[in-house]
Scaffold this motif. Sequence first.
Motif, PDB file in Angstrom:
ATOM      1  N   MET A  85      14.431 -70.012  16.411  1.00  0.00           N
ATOM      2  CA  MET A  85      13.418 -70.184  17.451  1.00  0.00           C
ATOM      3  C   MET A  85      12.466 -71.323  17.094  1.00  0.00           C
ATOM      4  SD  MET A  85      12.742 -66.155  18.341  1.00  0.00           S
ATOM      5  CE  MET A  85      11.250 -66.447  19.247  1.00  0.00           C
ATOM      6  N   SER A  86      12.112 -71.433  15.820  1.00  0.00           N
ATOM      7  CA  SER A  86      11.241 -72.537  15.387  1.00  0.00           C
ATOM      8  C   SER A  86      11.948 -73.876  15.545  1.00  0.00           C
ATOM      9  CB  SER A  86      10.803 -72.339  13.931  1.00  0.00           C
ATOM     10  OG  SER A  86       9.837 -71.338  13.833  1.00  0.00           O
ATOM     11  N   VAL A  87      13.217 -73.937  15.169  1.00  0.00           N
ATOM     12  CA  VAL A  87      13.981 -75.183  15.313  1.00  0.00           C
ATOM     13  C   VAL A  87      14.091 -75.558  16.790  1.00  0.00           C
ATOM     14  CG1 VAL A  87      16.273 -76.217  15.034  1.00  0.00           C
ATOM     15  CG2 VAL A  87      15.233 -74.951  13.144  1.00  0.00           C
ATOM     16  N   SER A  88      14.380 -74.571  17.642  1.00  0.00           N
ATOM     17  CA  SER A  88      14.470 -74.822  19.079  1.00  0.00           C
ATOM     18  C   SER A  88      13.143 -75.342  19.626  1.00  0.00           C
ATOM     19  CB  SER A  88      14.867 -73.535  19.803  1.00  0.00           C
ATOM     20  OG  SER A  88      14.794 -73.694  21.190  1.00  0.00           O
ATOM     21  N   PHE A  89      12.051 -74.727  19.192  1.00  0.00           N
ATOM     22  CA  PHE A  89      10.730 -75.177  19.622  1.00  0.00           C
ATOM     23  C   PHE A  89      10.488 -76.623  19.183  1.00  0.00           C
ATOM     24  CE2 PHE A  89       6.174 -75.723  18.831  1.00  0.00           C
ATOM     25  CZ  PHE A  89       5.654 -75.395  20.076  1.00  0.00           C
ATOM     26  N   VAL A 143      -6.324 -81.448  14.096  1.00  0.00           N
ATOM     27  CA  VAL A 143      -5.002 -80.933  13.728  1.00  0.00           C
ATOM     28  C   VAL A 143      -3.950 -81.546  14.645  1.00  0.00           C
ATOM     29  CG1 VAL A 143      -5.825 -78.733  12.783  1.00  0.00           C
ATOM     30  CG2 VAL A 143      -5.274 -78.891  15.208  1.00  0.00           C
ATOM     31  N   GLU A 144      -2.749 -81.588  14.155  1.00  0.00           N
ATOM     32  CA  GLU A 144      -1.609 -82.026  14.957  1.00  0.00           C
ATOM     33  C   GLU A 144      -1.075 -80.797  15.697  1.00  0.00           C
ATOM     34  OE1 GLU A 144       0.983 -85.106  16.216  1.00  0.00           O
ATOM     35  OE2 GLU A 144      -0.779 -85.220  14.923  1.00  0.00           O
ATOM     36  N   VAL A 145      -0.860 -80.934  17.005  1.00  0.00           N
ATOM     37  CA  VAL A 145      -0.411 -79.826  17.845  1.00  0.00           C
ATOM     38  C   VAL A 145       0.993 -80.122  18.356  1.00  0.00           C
ATOM     39  CG1 VAL A 145      -0.861 -78.575  20.001  1.00  0.00           C
ATOM     40  CG2 VAL A 145      -2.765 -79.281  18.555  1.00  0.00           C
ATOM     41  N   LEU A 146       1.820 -79.099  18.374  1.00  0.00           N
ATOM     42  CA  LEU A 146       3.138 -79.175  18.998  1.00  0.00           C
ATOM     43  C   LEU A 146       3.096 -78.281  20.236  1.00  0.00           C
ATOM     44  CD1 LEU A 146       5.289 -78.736  15.775  1.00  0.00           C
ATOM     45  CD2 LEU A 146       4.909 -80.858  17.032  1.00  0.00           C
ATOM     46  N   TYR A 147       3.623 -78.767  21.365  1.00  0.00           N
ATOM     47  CA  TYR A 147       3.603 -77.969  22.590  1.00  0.00           C
ATOM     48  C   TYR A 147       4.822 -78.304  23.443  1.00  0.00           C
ATOM     49  CZ  TYR A 147       2.044 -82.156  25.054  1.00  0.00           C
ATOM     50  OH  TYR A 147       1.973 -83.417  25.576  1.00  0.00           O
ATOM     51  N   GLU A 185       0.570 -74.395  27.358  1.00  0.00           N
ATOM     52  CA  GLU A 185      -0.057 -73.229  26.720  1.00  0.00           C
ATOM     53  C   GLU A 185       0.814 -72.639  25.612  1.00  0.00           C
ATOM     54  OE1 GLU A 185       2.310 -72.006  30.219  1.00  0.00           O
ATOM     55  OE2 GLU A 185       0.681 -73.436  29.990  1.00  0.00           O
ATOM     56  N   ASP A 186       2.104 -72.987  25.612  1.00  0.00           N
ATOM     57  CA  ASP A 186       3.009 -72.586  24.532  1.00  0.00           C
ATOM     58  C   ASP A 186       2.896 -73.648  23.440  1.00  0.00           C
ATOM     59  OD1 ASP A 186       4.946 -71.505  22.910  1.00  0.00           O
ATOM     60  OD2 ASP A 186       6.627 -72.078  24.198  1.00  0.00           O
TER      61      ASP A 186
END
Length: 161
Positions: free
Chosen positions: A36-40, A108-112, A118-119
């Motif tokens: 799931m982390s890799v997919s994200f 901070v660096e954000v991944l979305y 919002e995810d």
Amino acid sequence: MVQVQVRGRAARRWVAFGLIAFGSLFFVIGVVLAGMSVSFLTDAERASGTVVALEWRTDHGGTSRRNRGDDRPAAYPVVEFTSRDGTRTTFQDSTGSNPPAYEKGERVEVLYRADSPEDARIDGFASLWLLPLIFGGLGLLVAGAGTVVAIVTRRRSTVVR
């Protein structure tokens, strides 16, 4: 006397089976969480964000009342960022800590996900890999212990015969 040895050997086999099954289940959960982390990560957009608050919480999910007195609250960073399309979004990271890993005002660096900003998650080890590592590592340890018990039980049974 032979019945006692058979019962002991049978009990060790069940213990070994239980440990291997439990460990394998945890390992599979760890692999799924890692997937799931890799997919994200493959679909994620990057943005710069700012920690705008720290939400202090004490989570008691499933703990007994006796242990709750020892719980310390954890700080969950609340982050604000602007997505590529200009939408300003605020989210609370899913990983809290005590002492806090971030300070109010910290960049901070954000991944979305572009289709649902919002995810979002902070681009950090804990946010992406802590749960997969805990479940996968614990699963490997428990399944490994079960395998050792199974090997020792098998060797003892071949020596006794």
